[in-house]
Design a protein around this motif. Sequence first.
Motif, short mmCIF file in Angstrom:
data_model
loop_
_atom_site.label_atom_id
_atom_site.label_comp_id
_atom_site.label_asym_id
_atom_site.label_seq_id
_atom_site.Cartn_x
_atom_site.Cartn_y
_atom_site.Cartn_z
N ASP A 29 38.32 54.28 31.91
CA ASP A 29 37.27 53.38 32.35
C ASP A 29 37.72 51.93 32.20
O ASP A 29 38.84 51.66 31.75
CB ASP A 29 35.97 53.63 31.56
N LEU A 30 36.85 51.00 32.57
CA LEU A 30 37.19 49.58 32.52
C LEU A 30 37.42 49.09 31.09
O LEU A 30 38.28 48.25 30.85
CB LEU A 30 36.10 48.75 33.20
N ARG A 31 36.70 49.64 30.14
CA ARG A 31 36.90 49.29 28.73
C ARG A 31 38.32 49.68 28.28
O ARG A 31 39.02 48.91 27.61
CB ARG A 31 35.86 49.97 27.84
N GLY A 32 38.76 50.86 28.66
CA GLY A 32 40.11 51.32 28.32
C GLY A 32 41.18 50.47 28.98
O GLY A 32 42.21 50.18 28.38
N LEU A 33 40.94 50.08 30.23
CA LEU A 33 41.88 49.20 30.93
C LEU A 33 42.00 47.87 30.19
O LEU A 33 43.10 47.39 29.94
CB LEU A 33 41.43 48.97 32.37
N VAL A 52 32.74 41.94 33.25
CA VAL A 52 33.74 42.63 34.05
C VAL A 52 33.16 42.86 35.44
O VAL A 52 31.96 43.12 35.59
CB VAL A 52 34.18 43.96 33.39
N ALA A 53 34.01 42.71 36.43
CA ALA A 53 33.60 42.96 37.82
C ALA A 53 34.62 43.90 38.45
O ALA A 53 35.81 43.88 38.11
CB ALA A 53 33.53 41.65 38.60
N ALA A 54 34.14 44.73 39.36
CA ALA A 54 35.01 45.64 40.11
C ALA A 54 34.58 45.61 41.57
O ALA A 54 33.37 45.64 41.87
CB ALA A 54 34.90 47.06 39.56
N GLN A 55 35.56 45.49 42.44
CA GLN A 55 35.31 45.41 43.87
C GLN A 55 34.31 44.30 44.21
O GLN A 55 33.44 44.46 45.07
CB GLN A 55 34.81 46.75 44.43
N GLY A 56 34.41 43.18 43.52
CA GLY A 56 33.61 42.00 43.83
C GLY A 56 32.19 41.99 43.30
O GLY A 56 31.42 41.09 43.62
N GLU A 57 31.82 42.98 42.49
CA GLU A 57 30.47 43.03 41.92
C GLU A 57 30.55 43.26 40.42
O GLU A 57 31.45 43.98 39.94
CB GLU A 57 29.65 44.15 42.57
N PHE A 58 29.60 42.69 39.68
CA PHE A 58 29.58 42.93 38.24
C PHE A 58 29.49 44.44 38.00
O PHE A 58 28.81 45.16 38.72
CB PHE A 58 28.42 42.20 37.56
N ALA A 59 30.20 44.89 36.97
CA ALA A 59 30.31 46.32 36.68
C ALA A 59 29.96 46.57 35.22
O ALA A 59 29.70 45.65 34.46
CB ALA A 59 31.74 46.78 36.99
N HIS A 60 29.98 47.85 34.85
CA HIS A 60 29.75 48.28 33.48
C HIS A 60 31.08 48.69 32.87
O HIS A 60 31.95 49.23 33.56
CB HIS A 60 28.77 49.45 33.43
N TRP A 61 31.23 48.48 31.59
CA TRP A 61 32.49 48.79 30.91
C TRP A 61 32.85 50.27 30.99
O TRP A 61 34.02 50.62 30.90
CB TRP A 61 32.45 48.32 29.47
N GLY A 68 43.46 51.48 44.00
CA GLY A 68 43.56 50.38 44.95
C GLY A 68 42.49 49.32 44.79
O GLY A 68 42.41 48.39 45.58
N GLY A 69 41.67 49.44 43.74
CA GLY A 69 40.57 48.52 43.53
C GLY A 69 41.00 47.19 42.93
O GLY A 69 42.17 46.96 42.64
N GLU A 70 40.00 46.34 42.75
CA GLU A 70 40.22 45.02 42.16
C GLU A 70 39.26 44.85 41.00
O GLU A 70 38.06 45.10 41.14
CB GLU A 70 39.96 43.94 43.21
#
Length: 80
Positions: A29-33, A52-61, A68-70
Amino acid sequence: MVKLTVLYFASLRDAAGVACEQVVSDAPDLRGLYAQLQSRHGFAWSTDALRVAAQGEFAHWDDALCEGGEVAFIPPVSGG
């Protein structure tokens, strides 16, 4: 393994020495990254202090990584 682009802002950019980089990660997950990158670059901020944001939107950890994401890690910003 997932390949993605990571964007850094403010003090995180300074610590990483780059504004963005391509990363290959097996984090769940994003927390692990972030933990992997924190270890690599010596980031001082904890996830509690960051957005944290993923694919241009705020995300959850706990959101999964996307091939291929951002992902962007955004530290607190102070102004004057």
